[in-house]
Each structure stands twice: as structure tokens, then as C-alpha cells.
Scaffold this motif. Structure first.
Motif, PDB file in Angstrom:
ATOM      1  N   THR A   1      26.846  40.740 -21.471  1.00 25.61           N
ATOM      2  CA  THR A   1      25.954  41.687 -22.143  1.00 25.61           C
ATOM      3  C   THR A   1      26.643  42.302 -23.355  1.00 25.61           C
ATOM      4  OG1 THR A   1      24.836  42.212 -20.062  1.00 25.61           O
ATOM      5  CG2 THR A   1      24.591  43.789 -21.858  1.00 25.61           C
ATOM      6  N   ASP A   2      25.889  42.395 -24.477  1.00 25.92           N
ATOM      7  CA  ASP A   2      26.411  42.968 -25.711  1.00 25.92           C
ATOM      8  C   ASP A   2      25.222  43.489 -26.519  1.00 25.92           C
ATOM      9  OD1 ASP A   2      28.063  43.657 -27.921  1.00 25.92           O
ATOM     10  OD2 ASP A   2      29.423  42.033 -27.399  1.00 25.92           O
ATOM     11  N   GLU A   3      25.445  43.829 -27.776  1.00 29.67           N
ATOM     12  CA  GLU A   3      24.377  44.384 -28.608  1.00 29.67           C
ATOM     13  C   GLU A   3      24.562  43.934 -30.048  1.00 29.67           C
ATOM     14  OE1 GLU A   3      22.383  48.763 -29.715  1.00 29.67           O
ATOM     15  OE2 GLU A   3      24.119  48.609 -28.388  1.00 29.67           O
ATOM     16  N   VAL A   4      23.437  43.657 -30.732  1.00 24.88           N
ATOM     17  CA  VAL A   4      23.442  43.388 -32.175  1.00 24.88           C
ATOM     18  C   VAL A   4      22.424  44.303 -32.847  1.00 24.88           C
ATOM     19  CG1 VAL A   4      24.250  40.997 -32.158  1.00 24.88           C
ATOM     20  CG2 VAL A   4      21.836  41.471 -31.777  1.00 24.88           C
ATOM     21  N   SER A   5      22.703  44.680 -34.102  1.00 23.63           N
ATOM     22  CA  SER A   5      21.793  45.549 -34.856  1.00 23.63           C
ATOM     23  C   SER A   5      22.027  45.323 -36.341  1.00 23.63           C
ATOM     24  CB  SER A   5      22.022  47.014 -34.498  1.00 23.63           C
ATOM     25  OG  SER A   5      21.229  47.851 -35.332  1.00 23.63           O
ATOM     26  N   LYS A  59      25.417  42.859 -37.110  1.00 25.19           N
ATOM     27  CA  LYS A  59      24.406  41.798 -37.111  1.00 25.19           C
ATOM     28  C   LYS A  59      24.827  40.587 -36.285  1.00 25.19           C
ATOM     29  CE  LYS A  59      22.375  38.388 -40.267  1.00 25.19           C
ATOM     30  NZ  LYS A  59      22.337  37.897 -41.665  1.00 25.19           N
ATOM     31  N   THR A  60      26.126  40.276 -36.194  1.00 27.30           N
ATOM     32  CA  THR A  60      26.582  38.977 -35.695  1.00 27.30           C
ATOM     33  C   THR A  60      27.601  39.117 -34.578  1.00 27.30           C
ATOM     34  OG1 THR A  60      26.318  38.121 -37.949  1.00 27.30           O
ATOM     35  CG2 THR A  60      27.527  36.740 -36.384  1.00 27.30           C
ATOM     36  N   ASP A  61      27.444  38.288 -33.511  1.00 22.96           N
ATOM     37  CA  ASP A  61      28.446  38.130 -32.449  1.00 22.96           C
ATOM     38  C   ASP A  61      28.742  36.636 -32.291  1.00 22.96           C
ATOM     39  OD1 ASP A  61      28.524  40.832 -31.962  1.00 22.96           O
ATOM     40  OD2 ASP A  61      27.151  40.752 -30.258  1.00 22.96           O
ATOM     41  N   TRP A  62      30.018  36.238 -32.374  1.00 15.26           N
ATOM     42  CA  TRP A  62      30.441  34.842 -32.160  1.00 15.26           C
ATOM     43  C   TRP A  62      31.107  34.720 -30.790  1.00 15.26           C
ATOM     44  CZ3 TRP A  62      29.839  30.322 -34.832  1.00 15.26           C
ATOM     45  CH2 TRP A  62      29.362  30.399 -36.141  1.00 15.26           C
ATOM     46  N   GLY A 104      17.280  44.619 -33.749  1.00 21.42           N
ATOM     47  CA  GLY A 104      18.433  45.243 -33.118  1.00 21.42           C
ATOM     48  C   GLY A 104      18.125  45.491 -31.655  1.00 21.42           C
ATOM     49  N   THR A 105      19.038  45.125 -30.748  1.00 21.24           N
ATOM     50  CA  THR A 105      18.747  45.246 -29.320  1.00 21.24           C
ATOM     51  C   THR A 105      19.998  44.969 -28.497  1.00 21.24           C
ATOM     52  OG1 THR A 105      17.307  44.464 -27.527  1.00 21.24           O
ATOM     53  CG2 THR A 105      18.059  42.825 -29.115  1.00 21.24           C
ATOM     54  N   VAL A 106      19.987  45.429 -27.242  1.00 21.15           N
ATOM     55  CA  VAL A 106      20.940  45.008 -26.229  1.00 21.15           C
ATOM     56  C   VAL A 106      20.464  43.672 -25.675  1.00 21.15           C
ATOM     57  CG1 VAL A 106      21.927  45.548 -23.971  1.00 21.15           C
ATOM     58  CG2 VAL A 106      21.591  47.363 -25.652  1.00 21.15           C
ATOM     59  N   TYR A 107      21.396  42.743 -25.426  1.00 26.56           N
ATOM     60  CA  TYR A 107      21.021  41.431 -24.913  1.00 26.56           C
ATOM     61  C   TYR A 107      22.008  40.994 -23.830  1.00 26.56           C
ATOM     62  CZ  TYR A 107      24.880  39.605 -27.746  1.00 26.56           C
ATOM     63  OH  TYR A 107      26.109  39.352 -28.274  1.00 26.56           O
ATOM     64  N   THR A 108      21.554  40.059 -23.007  1.00 28.40           N
ATOM     65  CA  THR A 108      22.410  39.417 -22.013  1.00 28.40           C
ATOM     66  C   THR A 108      22.258  37.905 -22.171  1.00 28.40           C
ATOM     67  OG1 THR A 108      22.194  41.251 -20.448  1.00 28.40           O
ATOM     68  CG2 THR A 108      22.916  39.130 -19.560  1.00 28.40           C
ATOM     69  N   MET A 109      23.385  37.205 -22.281  1.00 34.16           N
ATOM     70  CA  MET A 109      23.348  35.766 -22.483  1.00 34.16           C
ATOM     71  C   MET A 109      24.242  35.067 -21.464  1.00 34.16           C
ATOM     72  SD  MET A 109      25.886  34.938 -25.652  1.00 34.16           S
ATOM     73  CE  MET A 109      25.765  33.217 -25.202  1.00 34.16           C
TER      74      MET A 109
END
Length: 275
Positions: free
Chosen positions: A54-58, A64-67, A141-146
Motif C-alpha cells: 500500500t502506498d499513495e500517489v498525488s 505523481k510517480t512510484d517505481w 490522487g489516491t491511496v492504492y494497494t497493489m
């Protein structure tokens, strides 16, 4: 006062005032100014397979970006990158890249109100791969789980050596005929075409996913190709009905992919093994 005004006029005429077309601080907004090291592939986070993260992008908050970097072990197969997010008003993109940074899977188009994406990526050579999660536009922009879902090879368990056995007092007579080992079921030859039935179908982005009633016991493997057949008993292929097996679920189930909008009443497929 007149002298000061005259000097100001000369400075403006000489180009010392604000230039036309110059960028304001608003134009210089960096959507990744607060993303941290994981905004670049070179410092991607390590992501274990088959474990939710779980992390967040906005976009507006500069994150904006998570690698992510994933290590895929075992044999060739299908990498499933599942992502869910909280904000129903936001879109999230998820893309897959190989070890050299070449994009090999693009994020599917989001349906209205959807908060989940599940792209499938065919992996022919296990190794190092990268996954990028982005908030693509200003409102996003949101919290997400992948989760990177991958079939890993079974763990090798080294058994302890057996305890020493006492020497037998008397050697037992050996049987006259040694028992024959059981015969292994031969694999179906490559290039053979088999028929199967489509149990159900559903859309996944721009593709139509087909649940097929045959799997590994029929010799089907990921990457096999085939065609949707016309009618309930016909042998002719349906125009544009090319399919590709993207996942074998078990002995009697597999998942195929086609670009058809719908298969209608054409619920039979022909699959060429090893194709």
C-alpha cells in the motif's frame, strides 16, 4: 520624480522588465517534486511478489510517480499486476517495463467509476522487471494497494540424512522380476489442435477474456494460440476471432484473450498446442 520615471522607461525599453512568454512559478510546477527517490527507475522500491503493498500517489501534492522492482523466478508465465485505489474520482496508471527500461505492458483504459486495474503481462524470460504507478493528471490522487502476482517455483527442502541402519543378519532373497515403473502419460504433440468450450467471458480493458473449460490435462500452456469457431457445431473460424492463452488455472481451466467485442453464441474455440 520626472528623472526617475525617465530612467524606468529606458530600462523597460532596453528589455529589463518582465519578458513576454516567460514562465511563472505556476508554469514550473513539478508533479514529482515530493515523490522521493522512487520517482525514478534507478531507485525503485523492492516489491516482493504475491504480497500486497500500500502506498499513495498525488499529482497536485508533487508525488505523481512510484517505481517498483520485482524479481521473477522460475519458468516463463504470466505476471498479473493487480491494483485497487480508494478515490473513485481518480484514475491510476500501472505499466510494466523490462530490465532495460523498455515498456512491455501499458495500463488499460479505466472504465467509468472503476477503482481497479488488472493487466496481464506475458513473461518469456524470468528475471528483473519494473512496475510504475502514476497519477496521470492534475485531478488524480489516491491511496492504492497493489500486488505483483507470479507463480514461483516450489521451495527446495533438503531432508536430513537418514539415521544409520543396523547391518542385516541375513540377506533377503531378491524377487525374480523387478517391478516395472508406472508409465508416464505422454504429452500431446506440439502443433495438435484441440477444441474446447467457452464457459464465460468478461471485458478487461480493450480485450475480451474467455474462461475455457480445458487446461493443463489437455496439454494447454500459456502462449498457445487459436481461433473462436462459428456456431455451436461449425468448424469454420470466426472472422477476427484470434485468441491467445494467457493463463492456465488448473487441469481443466484456462484463460484466453481476444480483441473481439463479443463472441455472441459462438462458444467453441480451437487451440493449437505449442503454437
Amino acid at each position: 520624480m520626472r528623472r526617475i520615471l525617465a530612467i524606468a522607461s529606458l530600462l523597460i525599453a532596453a528589455g529589463c522588465g518582465p519578458k513576454s512568454g516567460s514562465k511563472t512559478p505556476k508554469d514550473n510546477f513539478d508533479a514529482d517534486s515530493r515523490s522521493g527517490p522512487d520517482s525514478k527507475r534507478s531507485s525503485a522500491q523492492q516489491l516482493p511478489v504475491n504480497k500486497p503493498h500500500t502506498d499513495e500517489v498525488s499529482y497536485q501534492n508533487g508525488d505523481k510517480t512510484d517505481w517498483y522492482q520485482v524479481e521473477l523466478k522460475g519458468n516463463a508465465g504470466v505476471l498479473t499486476t493487480l491494483i485497487n485505489w480508494d478515490n473513485a474520482n481518480s484514475d491510476v496508471n500501472i505499466d510494466v517495463f523490462d530490465a532495460f527500461g523498455a515498456q512491455i505492458a501499458a495500463s488499460p483504459v479505466r472504465g467509468k467509476g472503476e477503482k481497479q486495474k488488472k493487466p496481464y503481462t506475458q513473461i518469456d524470460k524470468p528475471g528483473t522487471y519494473f512496475v510504475r504507478v502514476t497519477a496521470p493528471a492534475k485531478p488524480d490522487g489516491t491511496v492504492y494497494t497493489m500486488e505483483a502476482q507470479w507463480q514461483e517455483p516450489p521451495a527446495v527442502v533438503i531432508a536430513p540424512p537418514p539415521p544409520p541402519q543396523p547391518e542385516p543378519v541375513e540377506e533377503r532373497p531378491r524377487p525374480r522380476h523387478e517391478p516395472r515403473p508406472p508409465r508416464e502419460k505422454p504429452e500431446k504433440p506440439a502443433g495438435e489442435t484441440i477444441q474446447a468450450r467457452v464457459v464465460s467471458s468478461f471485458r478487461e480493458g480493450n480485450n475480451l477474456m474467455l474462461n475455457i473449460d480445458k487446461g493443463s490435462s489437455a496439454g494447454i500452456k500459456a502462449g498457445d494460440g487459436g481461433m473462436v469457431l462459428q456456431g455451436a457445431g461449425g468448424e469454420d473460424p470466426l472472422d477476427g476471432g484470434n485468441i491467445r492463452i494467457i493463463k492456465v488455472l488448473d487441469a481443466n481451466k484456462s484463460v484466453g484473450q481476444t480483441t473481439l467485442r463479443s463472441i455472441g453464441k459462438n462458444n467453441r474455440v480451437a487451440i493449437t498446442l505449442g503454437h
